[in-house]
Design a protein around this motif. Structure first.
Motif, PDB file in Angstrom:
ATOM      1  N   ALA A 135      -3.638  -8.578  16.456  1.00  0.00           N
ATOM      2  CA  ALA A 135      -4.202  -9.831  17.302  1.00  0.00           C
ATOM      3  C   ALA A 135      -2.959 -10.399  17.982  1.00  0.00           C
ATOM      4  CB  ALA A 135      -4.983 -10.543  16.364  1.00  0.00           C
ATOM      5  N   ALA A 136      -1.709 -10.514  17.571  1.00  0.00           N
ATOM      6  CA  ALA A 136      -0.830 -11.280  17.698  1.00  0.00           C
ATOM      7  C   ALA A 136       0.185 -10.719  18.640  1.00  0.00           C
ATOM      8  CB  ALA A 136      -0.055 -11.821  16.427  1.00  0.00           C
ATOM      9  N   VAL A 137       0.021  -9.519  18.870  1.00  0.00           N
ATOM     10  CA  VAL A 137       1.157  -8.808  19.905  1.00  0.00           C
ATOM     11  C   VAL A 137       0.293  -7.731  20.539  1.00  0.00           C
ATOM     12  CG1 VAL A 137       2.774  -8.496  18.182  1.00  0.00           C
ATOM     13  CG2 VAL A 137       1.449  -6.782  18.523  1.00  0.00           C
ATOM     14  N   ASP A 138       0.972  -7.794  21.924  1.00  0.00           N
ATOM     15  CA  ASP A 138       0.167  -6.770  23.032  1.00  0.00           C
ATOM     16  C   ASP A 138       0.837  -5.528  23.203  1.00  0.00           C
ATOM     17  OD1 ASP A 138       2.285  -7.726  24.258  1.00  0.00           O
ATOM     18  OD2 ASP A 138       1.428  -8.671  25.795  1.00  0.00           O
ATOM     19  N   VAL A 139       1.718  -5.032  22.239  1.00  0.00           N
ATOM     20  CA  VAL A 139       2.257  -3.742  22.393  1.00  0.00           C
ATOM     21  C   VAL A 139       1.656  -2.958  21.255  1.00  0.00           C
ATOM     22  CG1 VAL A 139       4.520  -4.815  23.216  1.00  0.00           C
ATOM     23  CG2 VAL A 139       3.967  -4.013  20.634  1.00  0.00           C
ATOM     24  N   PRO A 140       1.656  -1.637  21.462  1.00  0.00           N
ATOM     25  CA  PRO A 140       1.057  -0.661  20.163  1.00  0.00           C
ATOM     26  C   PRO A 140       1.523  -1.052  18.969  1.00  0.00           C
ATOM     27  CG  PRO A 140       1.852   0.814  22.199  1.00  0.00           C
ATOM     28  CD  PRO A 140       2.272  -0.731  22.489  1.00  0.00           C
ATOM     29  N   VAL A 141       0.735  -0.930  18.121  1.00  0.00           N
ATOM     30  CA  VAL A 141       1.146  -1.080  16.687  1.00  0.00           C
ATOM     31  C   VAL A 141       0.863   0.425  16.106  1.00  0.00           C
ATOM     32  CG1 VAL A 141       0.897  -2.313  14.595  1.00  0.00           C
ATOM     33  CG2 VAL A 141       0.835  -3.467  16.608  1.00  0.00           C
ATOM     34  N   ILE A 142       1.807   0.863  15.224  1.00  0.00           N
ATOM     35  CA  ILE A 142       1.519   2.167  14.423  1.00  0.00           C
ATOM     36  C   ILE A 142       1.545   1.623  12.934  1.00  0.00           C
ATOM     37  CG2 ILE A 142       2.784   4.157  13.477  1.00  0.00           C
ATOM     38  CD1 ILE A 142       4.763   3.707  16.054  1.00  0.00           C
ATOM     39  N   ALA A 143       0.402   2.256  12.548  1.00  0.00           N
ATOM     40  CA  ALA A 143       0.105   1.780  11.203  1.00  0.00           C
ATOM     41  C   ALA A 143       0.810   2.743  10.099  1.00  0.00           C
ATOM     42  CB  ALA A 143      -1.533   1.670  10.626  1.00  0.00           C
ATOM     43  N   SER A 144       1.353   2.023   9.005  1.00  0.00           N
ATOM     44  CA  SER A 144       2.026   2.820   8.073  1.00  0.00           C
ATOM     45  C   SER A 144       1.842   2.243   6.612  1.00  0.00           C
ATOM     46  CB  SER A 144       3.580   2.901   8.294  1.00  0.00           C
ATOM     47  OG  SER A 144       4.267   3.207   7.481  1.00  0.00           O
ATOM     48  N   GLY A 145       1.886   3.150   5.705  1.00  0.00           N
ATOM     49  CA  GLY A 145       1.870   2.821   4.409  1.00  0.00           C
ATOM     50  C   GLY A 145       0.272   2.766   3.659  1.00  0.00           C
ATOM     51  N   GLY A 146      -0.174   3.564   2.845  1.00  0.00           N
ATOM     52  CA  GLY A 146      -1.121   3.727   2.096  1.00  0.00           C
ATOM     53  C   GLY A 146      -2.277   4.758   2.645  1.00  0.00           C
ATOM     54  N   ALA A 147      -1.932   5.458   3.540  1.00  0.00           N
ATOM     55  CA  ALA A 147      -2.936   6.661   3.950  1.00  0.00           C
ATOM     56  C   ALA A 147      -3.155   7.575   2.834  1.00  0.00           C
ATOM     57  CB  ALA A 147      -2.216   7.307   5.051  1.00  0.00           C
ATOM     58  N   ARG A 154       0.863  -1.233   0.075  1.00  0.00           N
ATOM     59  CA  ARG A 154       0.146   0.002  -0.090  1.00  0.00           C
ATOM     60  C   ARG A 154       0.857   1.302  -0.101  1.00  0.00           C
ATOM     61  NH1 ARG A 154      -5.403  -0.970   1.312  1.00  0.00           N
ATOM     62  NH2 ARG A 154      -5.844  -3.002   0.612  1.00  0.00           N
ATOM     63  N   ASP A 155       1.848   1.133   0.572  1.00  0.00           N
ATOM     64  CA  ASP A 155       3.066   2.366   0.571  1.00  0.00           C
ATOM     65  C   ASP A 155       3.013   3.289  -0.650  1.00  0.00           C
ATOM     66  OD1 ASP A 155       4.333   4.101   2.237  1.00  0.00           O
ATOM     67  OD2 ASP A 155       6.257   2.967   1.800  1.00  0.00           O
ATOM     68  N   GLY A 156       2.764   4.311  -0.612  1.00  0.00           N
ATOM     69  CA  GLY A 156       2.586   5.312  -1.968  1.00  0.00           C
ATOM     70  C   GLY A 156       1.209   5.246  -2.594  1.00  0.00           C
ATOM     71  N   THR A 157       0.298   4.251  -2.431  1.00  0.00           N
ATOM     72  CA  THR A 157      -0.750   4.360  -3.390  1.00  0.00           C
ATOM     73  C   THR A 157      -1.784   5.015  -2.860  1.00  0.00           C
ATOM     74  OG1 THR A 157      -1.723   2.531  -1.925  1.00  0.00           O
ATOM     75  CG2 THR A 157      -0.287   1.625  -3.461  1.00  0.00           C
ATOM     76  N   ARG A 158      -1.802   5.653  -1.741  1.00  0.00           N
ATOM     77  CA  ARG A 158      -3.119   6.487  -1.067  1.00  0.00           C
ATOM     78  C   ARG A 158      -4.314   5.655  -1.078  1.00  0.00           C
ATOM     79  NH1 ARG A 158      -1.905  12.628  -1.435  1.00  0.00           N
ATOM     80  NH2 ARG A 158       0.242  12.703  -1.480  1.00  0.00           N
ATOM     81  N   GLU A 159      -4.275   4.137  -1.271  1.00  0.00           N
ATOM     82  CA  GLU A 159      -5.423   3.526  -1.189  1.00  0.00           C
ATOM     83  C   GLU A 159      -6.036   3.062   0.210  1.00  0.00           C
ATOM     84  OE1 GLU A 159      -4.705   0.140  -3.504  1.00  0.00           O
ATOM     85  OE2 GLU A 159      -4.542   1.223  -5.365  1.00  0.00           O
ATOM     86  N   LEU A 190       0.682   6.478  11.041  1.00  0.00           N
ATOM     87  CA  LEU A 190       1.987   7.073  10.488  1.00  0.00           C
ATOM     88  C   LEU A 190       1.722   7.676   9.055  1.00  0.00           C
ATOM     89  CD1 LEU A 190       5.586   6.899  11.433  1.00  0.00           C
ATOM     90  CD2 LEU A 190       4.997   6.278   9.089  1.00  0.00           C
ATOM     91  N   ALA A 191       2.014   8.902   8.806  1.00  0.00           N
ATOM     92  CA  ALA A 191       1.853   9.245   7.314  1.00  0.00           C
ATOM     93  C   ALA A 191       2.841  10.424   7.001  1.00  0.00           C
ATOM     94  CB  ALA A 191       0.419   9.950   7.008  1.00  0.00           C
ATOM     95  N   ALA A 192       3.209  10.414   5.706  1.00  0.00           N
ATOM     96  CA  ALA A 192       4.345  11.026   5.214  1.00  0.00           C
ATOM     97  C   ALA A 192       3.748  12.209   4.177  1.00  0.00           C
ATOM     98  CB  ALA A 192       5.547  10.457   4.653  1.00  0.00           C
ATOM     99  N   SER A 193       3.647  11.860   3.161  1.00  0.00           N
ATOM    100  CA  SER A 193       3.378  12.723   1.788  1.00  0.00           C
ATOM    101  C   SER A 193       2.040  13.488   2.070  1.00  0.00           C
ATOM    102  CB  SER A 193       3.429  11.866   0.412  1.00  0.00           C
ATOM    103  OG  SER A 193       2.424  10.705   0.461  1.00  0.00           O
ATOM    104  N   ILE A 194       0.881  12.725   2.485  1.00  0.00           N
ATOM    105  CA  ILE A 194      -0.273  13.249   2.443  1.00  0.00           C
ATOM    106  C   ILE A 194      -0.348  14.521   3.274  1.00  0.00           C
ATOM    107  CG2 ILE A 194      -1.347  11.307   1.801  1.00  0.00           C
ATOM    108  CD1 ILE A 194      -3.122  11.214   4.318  1.00  0.00           C
ATOM    109  N   LEU A 195       0.440  14.354   4.616  1.00  0.00           N
ATOM    110  CA  LEU A 195       0.681  15.409   5.491  1.00  0.00           C
ATOM    111  C   LEU A 195       1.529  16.677   4.987  1.00  0.00           C
ATOM    112  CD1 LEU A 195       0.706  13.388   8.744  1.00  0.00           C
ATOM    113  CD2 LEU A 195      -1.090  14.879   8.197  1.00  0.00           C
ATOM    114  N   HIS A 196       2.826  16.160   4.375  1.00  0.00           N
ATOM    115  CA  HIS A 196       3.779  17.017   3.856  1.00  0.00           C
ATOM    116  C   HIS A 196       3.065  17.889   2.747  1.00  0.00           C
ATOM    117  CE1 HIS A 196       6.296  14.942   6.417  1.00  0.00           C
ATOM    118  NE2 HIS A 196       6.943  14.024   5.626  1.00  0.00           N
ATOM    119  N   PHE A 197       2.451  17.394   1.967  1.00  0.00           N
ATOM    120  CA  PHE A 197       1.955  17.993   0.940  1.00  0.00           C
ATOM    121  C   PHE A 197       0.528  19.034   1.422  1.00  0.00           C
ATOM    122  CE2 PHE A 197       4.189  15.096  -1.745  1.00  0.00           C
ATOM    123  CZ  PHE A 197       4.943  16.022  -2.316  1.00  0.00           C
TER     124      PHE A 197
END
Lengths: 210, 272
Positions: free
Chosen positions: B208-220, B191-196, B239-246
């Motif tokens: 579901a598999a881990v009990d620590v915080p998960v940061i979602a990245s790629g595709g926003a 999904r990274d870079g697709t904006r889908e 986490l987001a990069a380009s959609i915030l930067h632009f």
């Protein structure tokens, strides 16, 4: 014109000392990062940052001769601010380690329940339990937390504010005389955290000059 | 535990919105389109702008290829620590306990480890023992084994997504957490870079598999995608990069959408 106060930020490999220094400086006191007990003993106030493991923090504080300085500040009712594990160290001990804490506050530190996402990481709501000038402007605001263990107090008179996470309510600001602890990181909590530190410095001025 | 489960327990922890800055030789790469930036390439000025705009945390990713650039990134970290009063993570090229100590000592709050942890999983144990789990993020680049079928699973890639490892993403995340990672930064390469939108099946499998915080990245691609990652994917942060930067979407707009969907967010960023 009163003289500028000086806080010693204790450097014992257990926290982001630079951020703690920046935070208290922005609140209007001079700050020095030190691991030298002599320098620390000479300050108007101590800041005990702390991240990571309770036992490691406790041991390093003692090994560097800094625990004795903290104890003398407590005995002389001089100001101390413990942050995160620095706050937890004020209690008698923690389930995380057999190393003792300072035992100033009654209670123990325990781990969040296993069904919670741990560490408790991020911005959470602080509820004032006992009004105090230290908490002016803070009730209901969000501050930054990063911890896996929390304090279970045996008494409530030292608990100024609480937070709730994992279904547990726990102290996030404690005070016993001149000793203050925060489970959150005021130095990492934006403008609201800066307000906590400014309130602390106001308290510092009145205590040191009293 | 899902965000809904947490809310049911009376918890109010805010979902975090985290802009990511790619830094090469001390300069922000990928375009940044903020109005009024004196120096669009200065990571410290940009980081400060994001703090004022309501970002809850920041990630700086050092993508400098050469290994002789430690001094440059340390300078960036020191200047960020002097300017910011929100937490920030530094990633890229963390290969040893000494690297982690140096970056944290310069004022970073967390270090993110990716390729080096896959090559030497015990590195996570050592860094966590030295600095504490809450300062250790494992960054995982995940690609679907079959683009059409999430049941086929996801494979871990390293070296900036160039090298397949054969490792299963869910198993690797669980191992990394067992070894001491206190957070997972999970990037969907598909999904990274697709904006889908984020790969929600991937997020659900890992949360579901881990009990620590998960940061979602790629595709926003929009604010709704970020709310989906939390409400439907179980992510603790986005986490987001380009959609915030632009400037396609602002941090505030993301939080508006989350708030409207009942996700706790931090709105009160100003002084009391």
């Amino acid at each position: 014109m009163t003289r500028r106060l000086r806080a010693a930020v204790l450097d014992y490999d257990a926290g982001n000392v630079r951020s703690a220094k920046r935070g208290v400086e922005a609140a209007g006191v001079d700050a020095v990062i030190t691991s030298d007990p002599v320098v620390a003993a000479d300050a108007d106030a101590l800041v005990i940052p702390g991240v990571g493991h309770f036992g490691t923090c406790s041991r390093r504080l003692r090994e560097r001769g800094l625990e004795a300085v903290v104890r003398s500040f407590i005995a002389e009712e001089r100001p101390v601010l413990g942050i995160c594990v620095g706050m937890q160290l004020l209690y008698a001990g923690s389930d995380e380690s057999d190393e003792p804490g300072l035992g100033l506050l009654p209670g123990r530190v325990v781990r969040f329940p296993s069904d919670a996402v741990v560490p408790h990481m991020g911005w959470d709501v602080v509820d004032v339990a006992r009004p105090d000038p230290l908490l002016d402007g803070i009730d209901g605001r969000r501050l930054y937390f990063a911890h896996s263990y929390y304090a279970v107090p045996d008494a409530i008179d030292h608990v100024l504010a609480r937070c709730q996470y994992g279904g547990e309510r726990f102290p996030c600001v404690v005070r016993e005389g001149s000793v203050v602890g925060t489970q959150f990181h005021p130095e990492k909590s934006g403008a609201v955290g800066a307000r906590v530190l400014a309130n602390w410095v106001t308290m510092l001025r009145s205590e040191v000059q009293a | 535990m899902s965000a809904r489960g947490a809310a049911a327990m009376g918890d109010r922890l805010a979902a975090r919105v985290i802009p990511c800055l790619d830094v090469e030789s001390g300069r922000v790469v990928k375009g940044v389109n903020f109005v009024g930036l004196r120096d669009a390439g200065d990571p410290v000025e940009l980081a400060r702008r994001y703090e004022l705009a309501g970002a809850d945390e920041l990630v700086l990713l050092d993508i400098t290829a050469s290994s002789d650039s430690r001094g440059i990134i340390l300078d960036v970290v020191e200047r960020c620590a002097a300017e910011l009063s929100i937490p920030f993570t530094i990633g890229g090229g963390v290969r040893s306990v000494d690297d982690a100590r140096m970056l944290l000592g310069a004022g970073a709050d967390k270090v993110s480890v990716n390729t080096a942890a896959v090559s030497d999983p015990e590195l996570l144990d050592r860094i966590a023992a030295a600095v504490g789990s809450q300062s250790v993020v494992v960054a995982v680049d995940a690609r679907r084994r079959d683009p059409e079928d999430p049941a086929a699973g996801w494979e871990v890639f390293t070296h900036g997504g160039r090298t397949p490892t054969g490792l299963d993403v869910v198993e690797w995340c669980a191992e990394a957490v067992r070894r001491g990672a206190g957070e997972v930064l999970l990037t969907s390469m598909d999904r990274d870079g697709t904006r889908e939108g984020f790969d929600l099946e991937l997020l659900r499998a890992v949360t579901a598999a881990v009990d620590v915080p998960v940061i979602a990245s790629g595709g926003a691609g929009d604010a709704g995608h970020m709310a989906d990652a939390v409400a439907d994917g179980g992510a603790s942060a986005v986490l987001a990069a380009s959609i915030l930067h632009f400037g396609d979407v602002t941090v505030d707009e993301v939080k508006d959408v989350m708030d409207a969907r009942g996700i706790p967010v931090r709105r009160d960023v100003g002084a009391a």
